[in-house]
Scaffold this motif. Structure first.
Motif, PDB file in Angstrom:
ATOM      1  N   LEU A   1       0.822  -0.991   0.322  1.00 39.35           N
ATOM      2  CA  LEU A   1      -0.246   0.073  -0.033  1.00 39.35           C
ATOM      3  C   LEU A   1       1.142   0.857  -0.007  1.00 39.35           C
ATOM      4  O   LEU A   1       2.416   1.541   0.555  1.00 39.35           O
ATOM      5  CB  LEU A   1      -0.960  -0.309   1.499  1.00 39.35           C
ATOM      6  CG  LEU A   1      -2.076   1.177   1.843  1.00 39.35           C
ATOM      7  CD1 LEU A   1      -2.456   1.323   0.384  1.00 39.35           C
ATOM      8  CD2 LEU A   1      -2.428   1.074   2.957  1.00 39.35           C
ATOM      9  N   LYS A   2       0.635   2.210  -0.989  1.00 43.14           N
ATOM     10  CA  LYS A   2       1.279   3.417  -0.925  1.00 43.14           C
ATOM     11  C   LYS A   2       0.427   5.142  -0.116  1.00 43.14           C
ATOM     12  O   LYS A   2      -1.126   4.603  -0.626  1.00 43.14           O
ATOM     13  CB  LYS A   2       1.535   3.883  -2.584  1.00 43.14           C
ATOM     14  CG  LYS A   2       2.274   5.591  -2.525  1.00 43.14           C
ATOM     15  CD  LYS A   2       2.760   5.224  -3.722  1.00 43.14           C
ATOM     16  CE  LYS A   2       1.919   6.360  -4.461  1.00 43.14           C
ATOM     17  NZ  LYS A   2       2.649   6.418  -5.696  1.00 43.14           N
ATOM     18  N   MET A   3       1.001   5.197   0.601  1.00 45.90           N
ATOM     19  CA  MET A   3       0.255   6.539   1.197  1.00 45.90           C
ATOM     20  C   MET A   3       0.785   7.404   1.354  1.00 45.90           C
ATOM     21  O   MET A   3       2.567   7.336   1.338  1.00 45.90           O
ATOM     22  CB  MET A   3      -0.343   5.360   2.778  1.00 45.90           C
ATOM     23  CG  MET A   3      -0.712   4.621   2.647  1.00 45.90           C
ATOM     24  SD  MET A   3      -1.814   4.558   4.359  1.00 45.90           S
ATOM     25  CE  MET A   3      -3.082   5.776   4.468  1.00 45.90           C
ATOM     26  N   PRO A   4       0.707   8.841   1.318  1.00 41.16           N
ATOM     27  CA  PRO A   4       1.791   9.672   1.937  1.00 41.16           C
ATOM     28  C   PRO A   4       2.355   9.432   3.184  1.00 41.16           C
ATOM     29  O   PRO A   4       2.050   9.622   4.119  1.00 41.16           O
ATOM     30  CB  PRO A   4       0.227  11.220   2.399  1.00 41.16           C
ATOM     31  CG  PRO A   4      -0.938  10.086   1.937  1.00 41.16           C
ATOM     32  CD  PRO A   4      -1.070   8.810   1.780  1.00 41.16           C
ATOM     33  N   VAL A   5       3.306  10.392   3.090  1.00 41.04           N
ATOM     34  CA  VAL A   5       4.212  10.330   3.557  1.00 41.04           C
ATOM     35  C   VAL A   5       3.881  11.509   5.330  1.00 41.04           C
ATOM     36  O   VAL A   5       2.880  12.195   4.811  1.00 41.04           O
ATOM     37  CB  VAL A   5       5.301  11.718   3.586  1.00 41.04           C
ATOM     38  CG1 VAL A   5       6.284  12.163   5.638  1.00 41.04           C
ATOM     39  CG2 VAL A   5       6.210  11.169   2.209  1.00 41.04           C
ATOM     40  N   GLU A  20       9.136  10.236  -5.992  1.00 36.74           N
ATOM     41  CA  GLU A  20       8.039  10.725  -5.414  1.00 36.74           C
ATOM     42  C   GLU A  20       8.412  10.657  -3.968  1.00 36.74           C
ATOM     43  O   GLU A  20       9.639   9.469  -3.349  1.00 36.74           O
ATOM     44  CB  GLU A  20       7.266   9.954  -5.347  1.00 36.74           C
ATOM     45  CG  GLU A  20       5.758  10.683  -4.775  1.00 36.74           C
ATOM     46  CD  GLU A  20       4.602   9.618  -4.984  1.00 36.74           C
ATOM     47  OE1 GLU A  20       3.468   9.278  -4.371  1.00 36.74           O
ATOM     48  OE2 GLU A  20       4.898   8.928  -6.252  1.00 36.74           O
ATOM     49  N   SER A  21       8.182  11.310  -2.561  1.00 41.26           N
ATOM     50  CA  SER A  21       7.894  11.304  -1.387  1.00 41.26           C
ATOM     51  C   SER A  21       6.570  10.746  -0.988  1.00 41.26           C
ATOM     52  O   SER A  21       5.801  11.029  -1.360  1.00 41.26           O
ATOM     53  CB  SER A  21       8.086  12.146  -0.580  1.00 41.26           C
ATOM     54  OG  SER A  21      10.126  12.364  -0.936  1.00 41.26           O
ATOM     55  N   ALA A  22       6.918   9.275  -0.164  1.00 40.57           N
ATOM     56  CA  ALA A  22       6.157   8.406  -0.077  1.00 40.57           C
ATOM     57  C   ALA A  22       6.274   7.355   1.315  1.00 40.57           C
ATOM     58  O   ALA A  22       7.150   7.591   1.868  1.00 40.57           O
ATOM     59  CB  ALA A  22       5.198   7.920  -1.096  1.00 40.57           C
ATOM     60  N   ASP A  23       5.356   7.077   1.890  1.00 39.94           N
ATOM     61  CA  ASP A  23       5.391   6.083   2.662  1.00 39.94           C
ATOM     62  C   ASP A  23       4.536   4.374   1.925  1.00 39.94           C
ATOM     63  O   ASP A  23       3.756   5.036   0.891  1.00 39.94           O
ATOM     64  CB  ASP A  23       4.481   5.946   3.652  1.00 39.94           C
ATOM     65  CG  ASP A  23       4.988   6.893   5.017  1.00 39.94           C
ATOM     66  OD1 ASP A  23       6.520   7.388   4.635  1.00 39.94           O
ATOM     67  OD2 ASP A  23       4.280   7.406   6.034  1.00 39.94           O
ATOM     68  N   ALA A  24       5.339   3.346   1.925  1.00 40.16           N
ATOM     69  CA  ALA A  24       5.052   2.379   1.108  1.00 40.16           C
ATOM     70  C   ALA A  24       5.003   1.582   2.955  1.00 40.16           C
ATOM     71  O   ALA A  24       5.538   1.707   3.480  1.00 40.16           O
ATOM     72  CB  ALA A  24       5.776   1.385   0.726  1.00 40.16           C
ATOM     73  N   HIS A  27      10.024   7.223   2.772  1.00 39.33           N
ATOM     74  CA  HIS A  27      10.898   7.329   1.427  1.00 39.33           C
ATOM     75  C   HIS A  27      10.639   8.773   1.448  1.00 39.33           C
ATOM     76  O   HIS A  27      10.039   9.720   0.742  1.00 39.33           O
ATOM     77  CB  HIS A  27      10.216   7.027  -0.152  1.00 39.33           C
ATOM     78  CG  HIS A  27      11.855   7.049  -1.338  1.00 39.33           C
ATOM     79  ND1 HIS A  27      11.194   8.178  -1.702  1.00 39.33           N
ATOM     80  CD2 HIS A  27      12.645   6.835  -1.257  1.00 39.33           C
ATOM     81  CE1 HIS A  27      12.131   7.762  -2.948  1.00 39.33           C
ATOM     82  NE2 HIS A  27      13.572   6.952  -2.938  1.00 39.33           N
ATOM     83  N   GLU A  28      11.811   9.463   1.267  1.00 43.93           N
ATOM     84  CA  GLU A  28      12.117  11.024   1.318  1.00 43.93           C
ATOM     85  C   GLU A  28      12.825  11.266   0.451  1.00 43.93           C
ATOM     86  O   GLU A  28      13.920  10.843   0.527  1.00 43.93           O
ATOM     87  CB  GLU A  28      11.575  11.875   2.814  1.00 43.93           C
ATOM     88  CG  GLU A  28      10.539  11.493   3.388  1.00 43.93           C
ATOM     89  CD  GLU A  28      10.626  12.254   5.024  1.00 43.93           C
ATOM     90  OE1 GLU A  28      10.029  13.412   5.291  1.00 43.93           O
ATOM     91  OE2 GLU A  28      11.375  12.088   6.014  1.00 43.93           O
ATOM     92  N   SER A  29      12.298  11.884  -1.059  1.00 46.12           N
ATOM     93  CA  SER A  29      13.282  12.723  -1.579  1.00 46.12           C
ATOM     94  C   SER A  29      13.818  13.613  -1.263  1.00 46.12           C
ATOM     95  O   SER A  29      12.666  14.559  -1.178  1.00 46.12           O
ATOM     96  CB  SER A  29      12.566  12.690  -3.089  1.00 46.12           C
ATOM     97  OG  SER A  29      12.836  11.074  -3.814  1.00 46.12           O
ATOM     98  N   PRO A  30      15.367  14.522  -1.320  1.00 45.36           N
ATOM     99  CA  PRO A  30      16.101  13.387  -2.201  1.00 45.36           C
ATOM    100  C   PRO A  30      16.827  12.740  -1.026  1.00 45.36           C
ATOM    101  O   PRO A  30      16.696  13.321  -0.197  1.00 45.36           O
ATOM    102  CB  PRO A  30      17.405  14.845  -2.710  1.00 45.36           C
ATOM    103  CG  PRO A  30      16.489  15.907  -1.842  1.00 45.36           C
ATOM    104  CD  PRO A  30      15.531  16.379  -1.514  1.00 45.36           C
ATOM    105  N   ASN A  31      17.632  12.207  -1.814  1.00 41.51           N
ATOM    106  CA  ASN A  31      18.481  11.167  -0.234  1.00 41.51           C
ATOM    107  C   ASN A  31      19.492  10.332  -1.374  1.00 41.51           C
ATOM    108  O   ASN A  31      20.470   9.661  -0.508  1.00 41.51           O
ATOM    109  CB  ASN A  31      17.478   9.732  -0.184  1.00 41.51           C
ATOM    110  CG  ASN A  31      16.851   9.004  -0.714  1.00 41.51           C
ATOM    111  OD1 ASN A  31      17.334   8.315  -1.470  1.00 41.51           O
ATOM    112  ND2 ASN A  31      15.672   8.595  -0.740  1.00 41.51           N
TER     113      ASN A  31
END
Length: 184
Positions: free
Chosen positions: A12-16, A48-52, A119-123
């Motif tokens: 599932l992908k969700m917003p940070v 993309e920055s997102a929570d998985a 996952h937060e870009s840039p990293n």
């Protein structure tokens, strides 16, 4: 016993900033097998920055092992592992393997694992990917055993040949003797 757990996962992908309750309320989970990189499939936004979120069920019907470890070969990055809603461990690095110790927390019947990845870009300087991108194994031990990844070898040449010292950590250091054999 070592068991590969690369099948029967959901993603599932969700917003940070999402949390376990947010993930649990979602109906957008999709089935995946590992290894899995969720970021590679969206070529229009590889940063993309997102929570998985990943989840999988584990069943124990014929007894619970004394020591039970989940071994993650690679999770990118900033991950947390939950068992039955309880935070077991977190791991900040994306390129190193780690263990989640489930010992004493597994119950008979159904158990649910959640892995949260932020996952937060840039990293990274290059494309990093994101997800559980390597194998996951379940390690089960009863009684005394050698602790995984605890071997330390020291060698030196002597006038009569080679000297090899082998050291390893055991789960219960004062119980039993381990023997090893050099085969090559």
């Amino acid at each position: 016993m070592k068991r590969l757990l690369n099948d029967e996962w959901e993603y599932l992908k969700m917003p940070v900033g999402s949390n376990l309750d947010d993930a649990g309320k979602s109906s957008a989970w999709e089935g995946v097998d590992l290894p899995h990189d969720w970021l590679i499939w969206q070529s229009d936004d590889l940063y993309e920055s997102a929570d998985a979120w990943y989840r999988r069920k584990l069943f124990f019907d014929s007894g619970i092992p004394e020591t039970c470890l989940l071994h993650f070969d690679g999770v990118y990055m900033n991950s947390e592992v939950f068992l039955n809603g309880e935070l077991i461990c977190s791991h900040a690095y994306g390129y190193t393997a780690f263990y989640a110790d489930l010992s004493g927390k597994i119950r008979n019947g159904e158990n649910e694992i959640h892995v949260h990845i932020r996952h937060e870009s840039p990293n990274s300087r290059w494309y990093s990917g994101s997800g559980i991108f390597r194998d996951v194994h379940l390690l089960e031990y009863d009684g005394n055993h050698i602790v995984p990844d605890s071997f330390y070898l020291t060698e030196r040449e002597t006038e009569n040949g080679w000297y090899l010292k082998v050291e390893a950590e055991t789960h219960k250091p004062d119980q039993g003797l381990f023997l090893y054999e050099i085969v090559d």
